[in-house]
Design an enzyme around this catalytic site. Structure first.
Site, PDB file in Angstrom:
ATOM      1  N   ASN A   1      26.229  26.665  21.958  1.00 13.46           N
ATOM      2  CA  ASN A   1      26.317  25.895  22.246  1.00 13.46           C
ATOM      3  C   ASN A   1      26.217  24.254  20.874  1.00 13.46           C
ATOM      4  OD1 ASN A   1      23.636  25.798  21.866  1.00 13.46           O
ATOM      5  ND2 ASN A   1      22.870  24.226  23.049  1.00 13.46           N
TER       6      ASN A   1
ATOM      7  N   CYS B   1      24.378  21.906  19.554  1.00 16.76           N
ATOM      8  CA  CYS B   1      23.385  21.731  18.360  1.00 16.76           C
ATOM      9  C   CYS B   1      22.800  23.064  17.537  1.00 16.76           C
ATOM     10  CB  CYS B   1      22.242  20.731  19.294  1.00 16.76           C
ATOM     11  SG  CYS B   1      22.632  19.139  19.866  1.00 16.76           S
TER      12      CYS B   1
ATOM     13  N   GLU C   1      21.203  26.077  19.371  1.00 14.73           N
ATOM     14  CA  GLU C   1      19.761  26.107  19.656  1.00 14.73           C
ATOM     15  C   GLU C   1      20.444  27.826  20.850  1.00 14.73           C
ATOM     16  OE1 GLU C   1      20.742  23.582  20.273  1.00 14.73           O
ATOM     17  OE2 GLU C   1      20.136  22.659  22.559  1.00 14.73           O
TER      18      GLU C   1
END
Ligand code: UDP
Length: 571
Positions: free
Chosen positions: A269, A271, A273
């Site tokens: 995704n 960011c 994580e």
């Protein structure tokens, strides 16, 4: 309910229901009731007699006590017509005009609902190769990324929040050098974070100082070679210049791929994580660790493991329910998401927790605390998912999964460390597992009066010692750190470290400690001072590789004009 004024403002701006004229018609309390009720209702799918009112009450308290919060789309959309509850999606980008523009359309639908999308552009044929149907020349992955970027820009206006994207290119793609440079200009491709997908073969070549193969994805043929160290240095240079690109270790993401038969994990995704399969989505939630402390008779704070255990179990129940009440933007996402039922439970307020406990973030004791807390959450999270599986059945692809010989799990993955950009404002705590960025902010409000905002934990400590004064706060705000302020006793200075006091080495050690006990990945930025060298950055990349991280994002202070947080400057 202890929601701060800041949190109230954020919630009013984006989360609360409005009428047709745009006036807010919902209270913060109403929002939490709406969410609790909508999510608890999923229990009826498994038990028609379920006491959903009692469960809604439990969820409501967990949120209003700021012990646990689900990701923003759940707060915004649960119990409302849009009903899209996930923060994370990955969409495939296949090598045809139809598929590329289909992905852009799907991303637009996701952005409209507050979700973020990740893409691998690795399957697109390189710039300069032939287009069979027209005899023309392909423009390559980077030119198409610009189209995705422009579509995101246009949707931004009408959506619930700014659409965010992750763009990934494998290091063995022939266009890798232009990809590394594609965000060199800070004004370019602004709706994307970019990461180079690194392979073990590539890292071996970097260490050996040799060349590696470049492969055309459309023909699978080796079409050239590059020197691995040269490409590695270019990535480091880009990251030093303005934080882009980051790197992700693709083989590590796939080592933890829960159902390898479903295909390869090629992206995360926005960011970083949450690694996901194409068309998979995931909903996240975070436990506020500050609320998991208890004060002993000796006046010291300790982790209340009974409370943490109960919170983890309730949170896993909550997030599993989210999968069932979620309204997915396209049918394929509904189907793929429910096949593995991934959830991402993580933490926020970790740095604040250490402050209460009197432990420095930049210390082995701090790193050890990270391991201890996350190991507990991961173990309890897996137990909670096993208990759900007894009643609701394991996730449908369990028998093909890497867990097939163990106790059935309801969820393919359970833990993820999110950035908690907005959640931490609502929770009034430090974000994710990041250190505190700064302890004092001074704002100038309209009538020129000064508003001094001080980290409440530091404020309490200074008042206790009779050291608090506005003058001292101004000094801290100006310096950005308390590390060199001599009127503050050393025992306080040692504990109250800010992001720039933490050495890059400890940033990575902390990330690695959390990664050890996290199914998915850890959102973390390694902060460097402006004077950091290319060699400093390269060393951190190698350390992250050695310590088992799944990726690295770095940021050198001052390397972008409009960074979100500034130290020593008025916010
Ligand atoms: N995200 C997004 N747009 C944003 C912020 C976040 O799409 O403006 C997505 C993205 O996938 C990110 C995830 O939400 O990785 C979690 O971000 P964060 O924890 O900061 O979200 P919060 O729930 O605190 O709003």
């Amino acid at each position: 309910m202890s929601v701060s004024k800041n949190a109230q403002t954020v919630l009013e701006r984006r989360y609360l229901i409005r009428d047709e004229e745009g006036a807010v018609t919902e209270t913060v309390d109403g929002m939490f009731h709406r969410v609790a009720k909508a999510i608890a209702a999923a229990d009826l799918q498994y038990d028609r007699e379920a006491d959903v009112a009692a469960l809604a009450d439990k969820f409501y308290h967990m949120m209003t006590e700021l012990e646990f919060l689900p990701n923003s789309p759940t707060l915004m959309n649960a119990g409302r017509p849009l009903g899209q509850l996930s923060a994370c999606f990955v969409l495939p980008v296949a090598d045809s005009m139809e598929d590329i523009f289909e992905a852009i359309k799907q991303a637009a639908l996701i952005h409209k609902s507050g979700g973020g999308t990740g893409f691998s552009f690795s399957r697109l044929r390189p710039n300069g190769s032939t287009v069979n149907s027209t005899g023309g020349v392909a423009s390559g992955p980077i030119s198409f990324m610009r189209v995705f970027n422009m579509a995101t820009e246009a949707v931004k206006q009408g959506g619930t929040r700014r659409g965010a994207n992750m763009g990934i290119l494998r290091v063995d793609h022939p266009d890798i050098l232009s990809f590394i440079d594609c965000k060199k200009d800070n004004a370019d491709i602004t709706n994307f974070n970019i990461s180079v997908g690194i392979t073990e073969d590539f890292m071996a070549a970097v260490i050996a100082g040799g060349d590696y193969d470049l492969i055309d994805p459309s023909t699978k043929k080796v079409v050239g070679h590059q020197n691995a160290k040269l490409v590695f240095d270019k990535i480091v240079e880009g990251a030093w210049h303005n934080g882009e690109p980051g790197i992700i270790f693709l083989d590590r993401l796939n080592r933890d791929n829960v159902v390898p038969a479903q295909g390869e994990i090629e992206s995360t995704n926005p960011c970083g994580e949450q690694p996901l399969l194409p068309y998979e989505s995931c909903n996240l939630g975070s436990i506020n660790l500050v609320k998991m402390l208890k004060k002993g008779e000796d006046g010291r704070y300790r982790v209340d493991y009974d409370k943490l255990k109960a919170t983890v179990h309730a949170a896993v129940h909550f997030l599993d329910n989210v999968i069932d009440v979620n309204k997915y933007p396209i049918d394929k996402i509904d189907e793929v998401t429910k096949a593995t039922r991934k959830i991402g439970l993580g933490v926020m307020g970790f740095a604040d927790m250490l402050l209460y406990m009197g432990i420095s973030y930049s210390s082995d004791e701090g790193v050890q605390m990270a391991r201890e807390v996350m190991r507990f959450i991961n173990e309890q999270g897996h137990l909670a998912s096993q208990e759900l599986a007894k009643v609701r059945g394991p996730f449908p692809l369990f028998s093909q999964s890497i867990y097939k010989d163990q106790a059935p799990l309801r969820n393919g993955t359970i833990t993820t460390i999110a950035p908690t950009g907005t959640l931490s404002i609502i929770g009034g705590c430090s974000s994710g597992v990041e250190p505190v960025f700064a302890y004092v902010f001074i704002r100038n409000v309209m009538d020129k009066t000064e508003l001094i905002e001080v980290n409440p934990i530091l404020k309490e400590r200074l008042i206790q010692r009779g050291l608090y004064s506005d003058e001292l706060m101004r000094k801290i705000s100006k310096e950005g750190t308390i590390a060199h302020i001599e009127e503050i006793p050393a025992d306080i200075r040692d504990v109250f470290v800010c992001a720039h006091d933490v050495t890059p080495e400890y940033h990575v050690k902390m990330q690695s400690a959390f990664q050890e006990y996290t199914d998915n990945a850890v959102s973390k930025t390694v902060n460097f001072s402006n004077s950091a060298t290319l060699e400093d950055v390269a060393q951190v990349y190698m350390l992250a590789y050695r310590l088992g991280c799944k990726g690295v994002t770095i940021y050198r202070d001052g390397s972008r004009d409009n960074q979100v947080l500034n130290i020593g400057k008025v916010k």
